[in-house]
Design a protein around this motif. Structure first.
Motif, short mmCIF file in Angstrom:
data_model
loop_
_atom_site.label_atom_id
_atom_site.label_comp_id
_atom_site.label_asym_id
_atom_site.label_seq_id
_atom_site.Cartn_x
_atom_site.Cartn_y
_atom_site.Cartn_z
N TRP A 179 54.37 24.99 25.34
CA TRP A 179 53.19 25.64 25.89
C TRP A 179 52.78 26.81 24.99
CZ3 TRP A 179 50.05 24.47 29.97
CH2 TRP A 179 50.49 23.51 30.88
N GLU A 180 51.48 26.97 24.83
CA GLU A 180 50.96 28.11 24.08
C GLU A 180 49.60 28.51 24.65
OE1 GLU A 180 50.28 27.18 19.99
OE2 GLU A 180 49.68 25.11 20.42
N LYS A 181 49.29 29.80 24.55
CA LYS A 181 48.00 30.30 25.02
C LYS A 181 47.03 30.33 23.85
CE LYS A 181 45.98 34.03 27.79
NZ LYS A 181 46.21 35.37 28.39
N THR A 182 45.84 29.80 24.07
CA THR A 182 44.87 29.68 22.98
C THR A 182 43.70 30.62 23.13
OG1 THR A 182 43.75 27.90 24.19
CG2 THR A 182 45.47 27.26 22.63
N SER A 183 43.72 31.53 24.11
CA SER A 183 42.63 32.48 24.28
C SER A 183 43.21 33.87 24.47
CB SER A 183 41.76 32.10 25.48
OG SER A 183 42.52 32.15 26.68
N LEU A 188 51.98 34.28 25.54
CA LEU A 188 52.32 33.92 26.91
C LEU A 188 52.63 35.17 27.71
CD1 LEU A 188 54.63 30.79 26.35
CD2 LEU A 188 52.24 30.81 27.08
N PRO A 189 52.35 35.17 29.03
CA PRO A 189 52.68 36.34 29.85
C PRO A 189 54.16 36.71 29.73
CG PRO A 189 51.29 34.81 31.07
CD PRO A 189 51.68 34.11 29.80
N SER A 190 54.44 37.98 29.84
CA SER A 190 55.83 38.44 29.70
C SER A 190 56.73 37.92 30.81
CB SER A 190 55.85 39.97 29.68
OG SER A 190 55.28 40.49 30.87
N THR A 191 56.17 37.56 31.95
CA THR A 191 56.97 37.07 33.08
C THR A 191 57.05 35.54 33.11
OG1 THR A 191 55.00 37.10 34.51
CG2 THR A 191 56.38 39.09 34.49
N ALA A 192 56.58 34.88 32.02
CA ALA A 192 56.57 33.41 31.99
C ALA A 192 57.94 32.87 31.59
CB ALA A 192 55.51 32.91 31.03
N THR A 193 58.35 31.78 32.25
CA THR A 193 59.60 31.08 31.95
C THR A 193 59.26 29.65 31.59
OG1 THR A 193 60.80 32.46 33.53
CG2 THR A 193 61.87 30.44 32.81
N LEU A 194 59.69 29.20 30.39
CA LEU A 194 59.32 27.90 29.85
C LEU A 194 60.50 26.95 29.88
CD1 LEU A 194 57.25 26.06 28.41
CD2 LEU A 194 58.01 27.06 26.24
N ASP A 195 60.25 25.73 30.36
CA ASP A 195 61.24 24.64 30.33
C ASP A 195 60.72 23.59 29.36
OD1 ASP A 195 63.13 22.72 30.77
OD2 ASP A 195 62.55 22.26 32.84
N THR A 196 61.28 23.53 28.16
CA THR A 196 60.78 22.63 27.12
C THR A 196 61.10 21.16 27.41
OG1 THR A 196 62.80 22.99 25.83
CG2 THR A 196 60.92 24.42 25.35
N ALA A 197 62.17 20.91 28.15
CA ALA A 197 62.53 19.52 28.45
C ALA A 197 61.71 18.97 29.62
CB ALA A 197 64.02 19.41 28.75
N GLY A 198 61.46 19.80 30.62
CA GLY A 198 60.70 19.34 31.79
C GLY A 198 59.21 19.57 31.69
N GLY A 199 58.76 20.38 30.73
CA GLY A 199 57.33 20.64 30.56
C GLY A 199 56.75 21.59 31.59
N ASN A 205 54.73 36.71 39.52
CA ASN A 205 53.93 37.90 39.80
C ASN A 205 52.73 37.96 38.85
OD1 ASN A 205 53.17 40.24 41.07
ND2 ASN A 205 54.55 41.55 39.91
N ALA A 206 51.92 36.90 38.88
CA ALA A 206 50.82 36.76 37.93
C ALA A 206 49.81 37.89 38.10
CB ALA A 206 50.13 35.42 38.12
N SER A 207 49.23 38.28 37.00
CA SER A 207 48.19 39.30 36.98
C SER A 207 46.92 38.70 36.38
CB SER A 207 48.64 40.52 36.16
OG SER A 207 48.91 40.15 34.82
N ALA A 208 45.84 39.48 36.40
CA ALA A 208 44.57 38.98 35.88
C ALA A 208 44.65 38.70 34.38
CB ALA A 208 43.47 39.99 36.18
N SER A 209 45.56 39.38 33.66
CA SER A 209 45.69 39.15 32.22
C SER A 209 46.24 37.77 31.89
CB SER A 209 46.60 40.22 31.60
OG SER A 209 47.89 40.18 32.17
N ALA A 210 46.82 37.09 32.89
CA ALA A 210 47.35 35.75 32.64
C ALA A 210 46.26 34.70 32.58
CB ALA A 210 48.36 35.38 33.73
#
Length: 374
Positions: A179-183, A188-199, A205-210
């Motif tokens: 996953w990558e942010k293109t805008s 990626l948000p600092s509170t994001a957790t990525l699972d590369t195998a499961g996608g 605690n999402a904010s408007a900056s996400a």
């Protein structure tokens, strides 16, 4: 004797060395090949012959069974200076020798339109008596990832946990999702957790900056594909206003129901009261006057006065009226204008006539209409 024995041994060794140095497979390459489905592959099998190899040339390509309980499937055969390419039905029309004349030392084959079922271990066996040689090559046909589908789960509101998923329906494992942010700042948000195998990527605690555009890339060793997701994080709704509005709506509904019930009960009570009033007998209303007693008293009084003034000689002229019959309800309720006429009375006779006939005059008191004495 010893010299003859040594010569025999040398002759035997020379024959053995000749056999060993006869037919050889000279091609070299990786023991296994990985290819994507739909592509083509060349399985290399180069060989050389020796002068001692004088027998007929036979070349056999087979697909080895995964276990000993099954037989190897012959894929392609060359014998008697002729190629036989229809041995294995699943590969019919897709496999053929790479050289038009394999006896020149090129037994390689080409396989087109690869499928995942083509994966396995292939064996090239070259026979030309007395030489026999074989070579094994592993083929792994992988399916590249199909176009993945990107979607999100959970409410897109500030302060909530947002889950973004990327799933590719087709593809050979192992697969990897990035996953990558293109805008925006493209981080990626600092509170994001990525699972590369499961996608999966979870933004806690999402904010408007996400908010922004995100891209997911699904890949394996033979290919990759990607999808794009637009994320829009909104402020939370006015919960207090929604609760207040819901309470007011409920109260209005209850009030309307109460009004309807009140009107219904009142209408029902009114109908019941009117029905009871209609069936009630009022005690303060005097009963209707009996016309029967009046008529009978009048009749009896008239009869007595008539009988008193009559002598036995004119009794035959008197006809007793039938007043002992009680009038019916219809006659009783008949209005005064239709009241029955009083019975006819016998004609009164004068005093002299009565004396002449031997009668005695009797004084009869006067009566009113009701029959009472005045």
């Amino acid at each position: 004797m010893a010299l003859k024995t040594v010569r025999a041994c040398c002759l035997f060794l020379s024959l053995v060395m000749g056999l060993v140095c006869g037919l050889e497979i000279t091609s070299s390459g990786p023991p296994s090949i990985e290819k994507a489905s739909g592509e083509s592959v060349k399985l290399d099998c180069q060989f050389t012959l020796a002068n001692e190899d004088s027998g007929p040339l036979d070349i056999e390509w087979s697909l080895r069974a995964p276990d000993n309980q099954r037989e190897d499937m012959v894929v392609l055969l060359y014998a008697g200076d002729r190629a036989y390419e229809d041995y294995y039905a699943p590969m019919k029309g897709r496999v053929h020798f790479n050289s038009p004349d394999p006896k020149n030392g090129d037994a390689s084959i080409s396989l087109t339109g690869l499928k995942s079922s083509d994966s396995g271990t292939y064996q090239c066996k070259v026979k030309k008596a007395p030489g026999i040689r074989s070579k094994k090559i592993g083929l792994i046909v992988m399916v590249k990832p199909s176009r993945p589908r990107c979607y999100s789960e959970g409410p897109m509101q500030e302060g909530k946990d947002i889950v973004m998923k990327c799933v590719s329906k087709d593809g050979t494992n192992p697969m990897q999702y990035i996953w990558e942010k293109t805008s925006g700042n493209k981080l990626l948000p600092s509170t994001a957790t990525l699972d590369t195998a499961g996608g999966t990527i979870i933004v806690k605690n999402a904010s408007a900056s996400a908010s922004g555009s995100y891209r997911c890339t699904a890949s394996n060793r033979v290919g990759s594909d990607e999808c794009v997701l637009q994320l829009n994080v909104t402020p939370p709704p006015n919960t207090a206003g929604i609760v207040a509005g819901s309470i007011i709506a409920v109260l209005l509904i209850l009030l309307i129901i109460a009004i309807i019930l009140f009107c219904f009960c009142r209408s029902r009570h009114r109908k019941k009261y009117e029905k009871e009033i209609c069936n009630e007998i009022r005690e303060d209303v005097p009963p209707p006057k009996s016309r029967v007693s009046t008529a009978r008293s009048f009749t009896v009084g008239s009869q007595r006065s008539s009988l008193g003034s009559m002598s036995p000689s004119n009794l035959h002229e008197y006809v007793k009226p039938q007043y002992d019959k009680i009038p019916s309800s219809e006659e009783f309720e008949r209005p005064p204008s239709h009241a029955p006429l009083p019975p006819p009375t016998a004609p009164r006779m004068a005093g002299p006539n009565l004396s002449r006939m031997g009668g005695i005059a009797v004084m009869i008191p006067a009566q009113n209409r009701d029959g009472s004495i005045v």
